[in-house]
Motif scaffolding. Structure first.
Motif, PDB file in Angstrom:
ATOM      1  N   UNK A 280       0.816  -1.219   0.000  1.00 14.18           N
ATOM      2  CA  UNK A 280       0.000   0.000   0.000  1.00 14.18           C
ATOM      3  C   UNK A 280       0.845   1.263   0.000  1.00 14.18           C
ATOM      4  N   UNK A 281       2.095   1.162   0.474  1.00 15.96           N
ATOM      5  CA  UNK A 281       2.964   2.343   0.478  1.00 15.96           C
ATOM      6  C   UNK A 281       3.288   2.801  -0.937  1.00 15.96           C
ATOM      7  N   UNK A 282       3.284   1.853  -1.880  1.00 16.51           N
ATOM      8  CA  UNK A 282       3.662   2.163  -3.246  1.00 16.51           C
ATOM      9  C   UNK A 282       2.420   2.384  -4.088  1.00 16.51           C
ATOM     10  N   UNK A 283       1.574   3.296  -3.611  1.00 13.01           N
ATOM     11  CA  UNK A 283       0.362   3.703  -4.324  1.00 13.01           C
ATOM     12  C   UNK A 283       0.296   5.205  -4.331  1.00 13.01           C
ATOM     13  N   UNK A 284      -0.598   5.752  -5.134  1.00 19.26           N
ATOM     14  CA  UNK A 284      -0.804   7.191  -5.125  1.00 19.26           C
ATOM     15  C   UNK A 284      -1.573   7.581  -3.872  1.00 19.26           C
ATOM     16  N   UNK A 285      -1.730   8.867  -3.664  1.00 15.57           N
ATOM     17  CA  UNK A 285      -2.439   9.358  -2.483  1.00 15.57           C
ATOM     18  C   UNK A 285      -3.890   8.920  -2.451  1.00 15.57           C
ATOM     19  N   UNK A 286      -4.453   8.561  -3.611  1.00 13.28           N
ATOM     20  CA  UNK A 286      -5.846   8.123  -3.649  1.00 13.28           C
ATOM     21  C   UNK A 286      -5.962   6.608  -3.710  1.00 13.28           C
ATOM     22  N   UNK A 293       5.810   6.292  -8.226  1.00 14.98           N
ATOM     23  CA  UNK A 293       5.265   6.953  -7.047  1.00 14.98           C
ATOM     24  C   UNK A 293       6.194   8.095  -6.683  1.00 14.98           C
ATOM     25  N   UNK A 294       5.665   9.318  -6.553  1.00 15.29           N
ATOM     26  CA  UNK A 294       6.529  10.433  -6.171  1.00 15.29           C
ATOM     27  C   UNK A 294       7.119  10.151  -4.804  1.00 15.29           C
ATOM     28  N   UNK A 295       8.340  10.629  -4.588  1.00 16.77           N
ATOM     29  CA  UNK A 295       9.047  10.291  -3.355  1.00 16.77           C
ATOM     30  C   UNK A 295       8.343  10.842  -2.122  1.00 16.77           C
ATOM     31  N   UNK A 296       7.738  12.020  -2.233  1.00 17.96           N
ATOM     32  CA  UNK A 296       7.071  12.597  -1.063  1.00 17.96           C
ATOM     33  C   UNK A 296       5.831  11.783  -0.692  1.00 17.96           C
ATOM     34  N   UNK A 297       5.082  11.294  -1.689  1.00 16.57           N
ATOM     35  CA  UNK A 297       3.923  10.442  -1.398  1.00 16.57           C
ATOM     36  C   UNK A 297       4.382   9.124  -0.801  1.00 16.57           C
ATOM     37  N   UNK A 346       2.245  28.385   4.968  1.00 19.06           N
ATOM     38  CA  UNK A 346       3.292  29.369   4.655  1.00 19.06           C
ATOM     39  C   UNK A 346       3.378  29.625   3.155  1.00 19.06           C
ATOM     40  N   UNK A 347       3.225  28.567   2.346  1.00 17.60           N
ATOM     41  CA  UNK A 347       3.346  28.720   0.902  1.00 17.60           C
ATOM     42  C   UNK A 347       1.998  28.720   0.190  1.00 17.60           C
ATOM     43  N   UNK A 348       0.915  28.787   0.990  1.00 21.67           N
ATOM     44  CA  UNK A 348      -0.435  28.932   0.453  1.00 21.67           C
ATOM     45  C   UNK A 348      -0.797  27.823  -0.536  1.00 21.67           C
ATOM     46  N   UNK A 349      -0.505  26.566  -0.138  1.00 21.62           N
ATOM     47  CA  UNK A 349      -0.893  25.434  -0.968  1.00 21.62           C
ATOM     48  C   UNK A 349      -2.397  25.190  -0.867  1.00 21.62           C
ATOM     49  N   UNK A 350      -2.931  24.481  -1.860  1.00 21.47           N
ATOM     50  CA  UNK A 350      -4.330  24.090  -1.835  1.00 21.47           C
ATOM     51  C   UNK A 350      -4.587  23.184  -0.633  1.00 21.47           C
ATOM     52  N   UNK A 351      -5.548  23.552   0.226  1.00 18.94           N
ATOM     53  CA  UNK A 351      -5.762  22.838   1.480  1.00 18.94           C
ATOM     54  C   UNK A 351      -6.262  21.406   1.255  1.00 18.94           C
ATOM     55  N   UNK A 352      -7.094  21.216   0.249  1.00 17.52           N
ATOM     56  CA  UNK A 352      -7.593  19.871  -0.023  1.00 17.52           C
ATOM     57  C   UNK A 352      -6.455  18.968  -0.476  1.00 17.52           C
ATOM     58  N   UNK A 353      -5.590  19.497  -1.337  1.00 21.36           N
ATOM     59  CA  UNK A 353      -4.431  18.743  -1.793  1.00 21.36           C
ATOM     60  C   UNK A 353      -3.473  18.484  -0.624  1.00 21.36           C
ATOM     61  N   UNK A 354      -3.364  19.458   0.272  1.00 15.91           N
ATOM     62  CA  UNK A 354      -2.440  19.328   1.400  1.00 15.91           C
ATOM     63  C   UNK A 354      -2.803  18.148   2.289  1.00 15.91           C
ATOM     64  N   UNK A 355      -4.102  17.869   2.425  1.00 14.36           N
ATOM     65  CA  UNK A 355      -4.520  16.774   3.309  1.00 14.36           C
ATOM     66  C   UNK A 355      -4.011  15.422   2.835  1.00 14.36           C
ATOM     67  N   UNK A 356      -3.701  15.310   1.541  1.00 12.08           N
ATOM     68  CA  UNK A 356      -3.208  14.041   1.016  1.00 12.08           C
ATOM     69  C   UNK A 356      -1.850  13.679   1.623  1.00 12.08           C
ATOM     70  N   UNK A 369     -18.547  13.070   0.297  1.00 11.88           N
ATOM     71  CA  UNK A 369     -18.668  13.117  -1.155  1.00 11.88           C
ATOM     72  C   UNK A 369     -17.359  13.018  -1.889  1.00 11.88           C
ATOM     73  N   UNK A 370     -16.237  13.275  -1.178  1.00  9.62           N
ATOM     74  CA  UNK A 370     -14.930  13.161  -1.816  1.00  9.62           C
ATOM     75  C   UNK A 370     -14.407  11.741  -1.647  1.00  9.62           C
ATOM     76  N   UNK A 371     -13.389  11.426  -2.419  1.00 11.98           N
ATOM     77  CA  UNK A 371     -12.778  10.104  -2.323  1.00 11.98           C
ATOM     78  C   UNK A 371     -11.852  10.052  -1.126  1.00 11.98           C
ATOM     79  N   UNK A 372     -11.855   8.913  -0.412  1.00 12.92           N
ATOM     80  CA  UNK A 372     -11.022   8.761   0.771  1.00 12.92           C
ATOM     81  C   UNK A 372      -9.742   8.041   0.444  1.00 12.92           C
ATOM     82  N   UNK A 373      -8.948   7.795   1.505  1.00 14.98           N
ATOM     83  CA  UNK A 373      -7.667   7.119   1.360  1.00 14.98           C
ATOM     84  C   UNK A 373      -7.887   5.610   1.464  1.00 14.98           C
TER      85      UNK A 373
END
Length: 376
Positions: A280-286, A293-297, A346-356, A369-373
């Motif tokens: 499961x670690x080697x999946x996208x945020x969704x 897979x991006x290194x930060x994800x 601090x860098x004003x990122x999209x809050x919904x994206x930040x939760x990922x 209504x949104x997709x979960x993890x």
């Protein structure tokens, strides 16, 4: 190690459960993500049971970011100390071994400063003045200008035997430009894992099993991460990638790791990894399977698996020092989430994206209504 009495086990376990009850709730994360400034984050934290003693009344909207990060970074270490008075020398040394990993972070940051010429030595001095390090001569380490200076700083300390050679090699290859510190970092991670698992193996019953569960999981994840990074980013041969794994194993035995390392290419390796217990670690945020897979994800997915392993210790109903370590890990991961939130604001990122990118599963849940993890 001798057995803890029932009363001692109850004392440390009860305290760990109380402390865990003070950790931030999902609603706290949602409130924090709605803050408009970093100062508002700190003011909110100052009103929570978990952080009121660290961010109290005099902290204002104007608090410096470096000061915030300095305070947050030492919270897990400061909360290790109260538990030690309940424990005998053997189990207290296990907590100290856990705290040594933060000392290793100081060493790693000094090495990065030397390698890149960038970094805040003063922040490291503040950190060391609050919680002194035990794996190096702090004065020499913080003044180090070269890798050989760091070698001098660790002489006579436990790190000397494992870190001297990687630093000597880095020094020979460094000519004022970039230098690969991967093997030095690998040596420090191996030092920590073997040290704490060796101590944990001496514990009886559920305590020993709990330590192996938490840190064995961490060892498995480190081995997966190193093989993946070694093959993908450092063009290592299968033999080299397998050779940098930790000398400790848990769920993933040598043959399993070998199959990953000797996969014919990166897509084939990832397909094999995704079939293992940590796939499961080697999946996208969704939760989507992917060959890249991006290194930060990936890093945050690994932390989520650690969060789950620590949470299972509390659900087991057992008592002992392993419950304390499970709490300290949850606290450490919560602090990582706070760093993420502070950077998002601090860098004003999209809050919904930040939760990922938040580790706590309740913290990164989406609104109705949104997709979960899917990893949950």
């Amino acid at each position: 190690m001798s057995f803890l009495s029932a009363g001692e086990r109850a004392a440390v376990t009860g305290k760990a459960r109380v402390f865990r009850g003070r950790l931030l709730a999902p609603d706290d994360y949602l409130h924090l993500l709605k803050c408009g400034t970093v100062g508002e984050v700190i003011m909110y934290l100052g009103r929570t049971p978990s952080y009121s003693s660290y961010f109290h009344g005099e902290y204002s909207q104007d608090i410096h970011r470096g000061e915030i990060e300095g305070i947050l970074s030492i919270v897990p270490m400061l909360e290790e100390l109260p538990f030690c008075r309940y424990l005998g020398p053997g189990r207290a040394s296990l907590l100290h071994a856990w705290g040594e990993r933060f000392d290793l972070e100081v060493v790693k940051r000094v090495l990065r400063i030397i390698a890149t010429g960038m970094g805040d030595r003063e922040a490291l001095r503040r950190r060391v003045s609050s919680v002194p390090i035990t794996l190096a001569d702090a004065k020499k380490l913080l003044a180090a200008q070269t890798f050989r200076d760091v070698i001098e700083a660790i002489k006579g300390y436990p790190l000397e035997n494992v870190l001297t050679e990687p630093l000597r090699q880095a020094s020979e290859r460094y000519s004022g430009g970039s230098v690969n510190l991967f093997r030095a970092k690998m040596a420090m991670d191996a030092f920590f894992m073997t040290r704490i698992l060796s101590a944990g193996e001496k514990l009886p019953g559920s305590e020993g099993k709990g330590i192996r569960s938490i840190f064995g999981t961490r060892a498995d994840l480190i081995n997966l991460y190193w093989i993946y990074r070694g093959r993908r980013f450092f063009a290592m041969s299968p033999e080299e990638a397998l050779g940098i794994t930790l000398p400790v194993r848990y769920t993933l035995n040598f043959e399993t790791l070998r199959s990953f390392a000797f996969a014919p290419d990166i897509p084939a390796m990832l397909r094999l990894i995704q079939e293992c217990p940590y796939g499961a670690a080697f999946t996208t945020a969704l939760g989507e399977s992917t060959l890249e897979v991006s290194e930060i994800i990936l890093e945050h997915n690994l932390y989520r698996i650690l969060w789950r392993a620590a949470t299972k210790i509390f659900a087991s109903g057992t008592s002992g020092v392993h419950v304390v370590l499970a709490y300290l890990i949850l606290r450490e991961l919560e602090v990582k989430d706070l760093f993420t939130i502070i950077e998002d604001i601090r860098y004003d990122y999209d809050k919904k994206r930040a939760r990922e990118f938040l580790i706590h599963p309740g913290a990164n849940a989406f609104t109705a209504g949104d997709r979960g993890m899917s990893w949950q």
